[in-house]
Scaffold this active site. Sequence first.
Site, PDB file in Angstrom:
ATOM      1  N   LYS A 139       2.140  24.434   5.730  1.00 46.15           N
ATOM      2  CA  LYS A 139       1.760  23.089   5.818  1.00 46.15           C
ATOM      3  C   LYS A 139       3.097  22.459   5.289  1.00 46.15           C
ATOM      4  CE  LYS A 139      -1.955  23.076   3.775  1.00 46.15           C
ATOM      5  NZ  LYS A 139      -2.252  24.608   3.235  1.00 46.15           N
ATOM      6  N   ARG A 177      -9.861  17.876   2.809  1.00 51.25           N
ATOM      7  CA  ARG A 177     -10.230  19.621   2.448  1.00 51.25           C
ATOM      8  C   ARG A 177     -11.647  19.554   2.502  1.00 51.25           C
ATOM      9  NH1 ARG A 177      -5.185  20.836  -0.250  1.00 51.25           N
ATOM     10  NH2 ARG A 177      -4.906  22.957  -0.939  1.00 51.25           N
ATOM     11  N   ARG A 221       6.619  32.388  -3.224  1.00 49.90           N
ATOM     12  CA  ARG A 221       7.149  31.094  -3.121  1.00 49.90           C
ATOM     13  C   ARG A 221       7.920  30.720  -4.492  1.00 49.90           C
ATOM     14  NH1 ARG A 221       3.236  26.404  -1.411  1.00 49.90           N
ATOM     15  NH2 ARG A 221       1.828  27.387  -3.025  1.00 49.90           N
ATOM     16  N   ARG A 255       4.908  28.163  -8.896  1.00 50.74           N
ATOM     17  CA  ARG A 255       3.735  27.383  -9.171  1.00 50.74           C
ATOM     18  C   ARG A 255       2.642  28.033  -9.997  1.00 50.74           C
ATOM     19  NH1 ARG A 255       2.089  24.271  -3.731  1.00 50.74           N
ATOM     20  NH2 ARG A 255      -0.089  24.820  -4.628  1.00 50.74           N
ATOM     21  N   ARG A 280      -8.358  30.368  -4.375  1.00 49.72           N
ATOM     22  CA  ARG A 280      -7.921  29.126  -3.379  1.00 49.72           C
ATOM     23  C   ARG A 280      -8.668  29.698  -2.088  1.00 49.72           C
ATOM     24  NH1 ARG A 280      -1.793  28.724  -4.629  1.00 49.72           N
ATOM     25  NH2 ARG A 280      -1.717  27.147  -3.074  1.00 49.72           N
TER      26      ARG A 280
HETATM   27  P1  AP5 Z   1       4.209  26.264   2.213  1.00 50.06           P
HETATM   28  O1  AP5 Z   1       4.955  25.759   3.394  1.00 50.06           O
HETATM   29  O2  AP5 Z   1       4.365  26.068   1.015  1.00 50.06           O
HETATM   30  O3  AP5 Z   1       2.521  26.764   2.501  1.00 50.06           O
HETATM   31  P2  AP5 Z   1       1.597  25.263   2.357  1.00 50.06           P
HETATM   32  O4  AP5 Z   1       0.445  25.671   3.380  1.00 50.06           O
HETATM   33  O5  AP5 Z   1       2.128  24.156   2.007  1.00 50.06           O
HETATM   34  O6  AP5 Z   1       0.692  26.412   1.139  1.00 50.06           O
HETATM   35  P3  AP5 Z   1       0.195  25.425  -0.415  1.00 50.06           P
HETATM   36  O7  AP5 Z   1       0.096  26.454  -1.320  1.00 50.06           O
HETATM   37  O8  AP5 Z   1       1.226  24.376  -0.848  1.00 50.06           O
HETATM   38  O9  AP5 Z   1      -1.100  24.735  -0.089  1.00 50.06           O
HETATM   39  P4  AP5 Z   1      -2.467  24.502  -0.670  1.00 50.06           P
HETATM   40  O10 AP5 Z   1      -3.062  23.777   0.357  1.00 50.06           O
HETATM   41  O11 AP5 Z   1      -2.916  25.627  -1.309  1.00 50.06           O
HETATM   42  O12 AP5 Z   1      -1.707  23.727  -1.870  1.00 50.06           O
HETATM   43  P5  AP5 Z   1      -1.646  22.115  -2.322  1.00 50.06           P
HETATM   44  O13 AP5 Z   1      -0.363  21.792  -3.016  1.00 50.06           O
HETATM   45  O14 AP5 Z   1      -2.236  21.227  -1.159  1.00 50.06           O
HETATM   46  O15 AP5 Z   1       4.439  28.070   2.614  1.00 50.06           O
HETATM   47  C1  AP5 Z   1       4.122  28.921   1.656  1.00 50.06           C
HETATM   48  C2  AP5 Z   1       5.345  30.155   1.347  1.00 50.06           C
HETATM   49  O16 AP5 Z   1       5.530  30.827   2.720  1.00 50.06           O
HETATM   50  C3  AP5 Z   1       6.635  29.397   1.082  1.00 50.06           C
HETATM   51  O17 AP5 Z   1       7.376  30.351   0.196  1.00 50.06           O
HETATM   52  C4  AP5 Z   1       7.597  29.355   2.507  1.00 50.06           C
HETATM   53  O18 AP5 Z   1       8.821  29.523   2.338  1.00 50.06           O
HETATM   54  C5  AP5 Z   1       6.802  30.594   3.236  1.00 50.06           C
HETATM   55  N1  AP5 Z   1       6.531  30.453   4.418  1.00 50.06           N
HETATM   56  C6  AP5 Z   1       6.216  29.208   5.219  1.00 50.06           C
HETATM   57  N2  AP5 Z   1       6.198  29.443   6.658  1.00 50.06           N
HETATM   58  C7  AP5 Z   1       6.490  30.760   6.934  1.00 50.06           C
HETATM   59  C8  AP5 Z   1       6.643  31.470   8.032  1.00 50.06           C
HETATM   60  N3  AP5 Z   1       6.403  31.166   9.033  1.00 50.06           N
HETATM   61  N4  AP5 Z   1       6.912  32.978   7.738  1.00 50.06           N
HETATM   62  C9  AP5 Z   1       7.283  33.540   6.389  1.00 50.06           C
HETATM   63  N5  AP5 Z   1       7.035  32.542   5.194  1.00 50.06           N
HETATM   64  C10 AP5 Z   1       6.729  31.489   5.648  1.00 50.06           C
HETATM   65  O19 AP5 Z   1      -3.003  22.018  -3.118  1.00 50.06           O
HETATM   66  C11 AP5 Z   1      -2.813  22.667  -4.587  1.00 50.06           C
HETATM   67  C12 AP5 Z   1      -4.186  22.332  -5.381  1.00 50.06           C
HETATM   68  O20 AP5 Z   1      -4.176  20.764  -5.436  1.00 50.06           O
HETATM   69  C13 AP5 Z   1      -5.448  22.606  -4.737  1.00 50.06           C
HETATM   70  O21 AP5 Z   1      -5.960  24.037  -4.972  1.00 50.06           O
HETATM   71  C14 AP5 Z   1      -6.277  21.711  -5.471  1.00 50.06           C
HETATM   72  O22 AP5 Z   1      -6.896  22.077  -6.811  1.00 50.06           O
HETATM   73  C15 AP5 Z   1      -5.731  20.449  -5.392  1.00 50.06           C
HETATM   74  N6  AP5 Z   1      -5.748  19.493  -4.072  1.00 50.06           N
HETATM   75  C16 AP5 Z   1      -4.791  19.217  -3.231  1.00 50.06           C
HETATM   76  N7  AP5 Z   1      -5.208  18.442  -2.253  1.00 50.06           N
HETATM   77  C17 AP5 Z   1      -6.636  18.339  -2.498  1.00 50.06           C
HETATM   78  C18 AP5 Z   1      -7.645  17.635  -1.869  1.00 50.06           C
HETATM   79  N8  AP5 Z   1      -7.320  17.276  -0.509  1.00 50.06           N
HETATM   80  N9  AP5 Z   1      -8.856  17.802  -2.438  1.00 50.06           N
HETATM   81  C19 AP5 Z   1      -8.922  18.304  -3.722  1.00 50.06           C
HETATM   82  N10 AP5 Z   1      -8.041  19.051  -4.513  1.00 50.06           N
HETATM   83  C20 AP5 Z   1      -6.851  18.940  -3.664  1.00 50.06           C
END
Ligand code: AP5
Length: 220
Positions: free
Chosen positions: A13, A88, A127, A160, A171
């Site tokens: 994402k 979410r 990552r 992270r 997660r």
């Molecule tokens: P990346 O693009 O970083 O993936 P992402 O989908 O953004 O993953 P996140 O881990 O950031 O998502 P998340 O939803 O768990 O975390 P968030 O920060 O929102 O890609 C991942 C890796 O893969 C990278 O190294 C990239 O280079 C590689 N990659 C990408 N595409 C690729 C491809 N095609 N091929 C190969 N490699 C590839 O949330 C974190 C925490 O915050 C949650 O657990 C929760 O506690 C809290 N939180 C956030 N939002 C909310 C909400 N709305 N409600 C409640 N709690 C929340």
Amino acid sequence: MRLILLGPPGAGKGTQAVRLVNHFGIPQISTGDILRKAVKDGTELGTLAKGYMDRGELVPDEVVVGIIRERIAEPDCERGYILDGFPRTIAQAEALDEMLKKLKGGIDHVVNIAVGDEEIIKRLTGRRTCSSCGAGYHILFDPPKKEGVCDKCGGKLIQRDDDQEETIRARLRVYRQQTEPLIAYYKRKGLLRTIPGVGNMEEIFEAILKAVEEPDKADK
Ligand code: AP5
């Protein structure tokens, strides 16, 4: 354009949001980034969020809904935005619907990036993120030119706290239980466009553009 990026942790994402920001010239709103900044800055919000994030659980709905309510009312969101990591839960999606009714502008597309669990574990354990400018890398799939150093600003690359395998699996469980039901929610509204999220990052970006430009031909 008002876009939601949906998908499990590590689906790409954030990676795709950066490309969409450049393409459409609208801001990315990542609740994860906002919460991580609050933790880093040691604010009241950060203190509240940290425990949930470290355990791989969701921060309470009312907290993230409040963050989004304030953020989408800012002037740079007038032409649209990309929501990354929000909503979410069904409660968050319903709160967003209410907010947007008042602002008189609904969501145009929900792009669901589909990736299996084992690929996600590989992605998230490898990552790395720049501690200075926030740019994202992967030690195998998207490595920096010099190990541990950001190509863009020379900052230090860090892992992270929630990218340890045990927390990633927690997660993923939370995603299946609380976030996956949003796929059916947005399908019913006719907004869902599903994209296979495995393969070349540029090809996935092209697939997203095609899905939002020609939604009738997209997988629902
Ligand atoms: P990346 O693009 O970083 O993936 P992402 O989908 O953004 O993953 P996140 O881990 O950031 O998502 P998340 O939803 O768990 O975390 P968030 O920060 O929102 O890609 C991942 C890796 O893969 C990278 O190294 C990239 O280079 C590689 N990659 C990408 N595409 C690729 C491809 N095609 N091929 C190969 N490699 C590839 O949330 C974190 C925490 O915050 C949650 O657990 C929760 O506690 C809290 N939180 C956030 N939002 C909310 C909400 N709305 N409600 C409640 N709690 C929340």
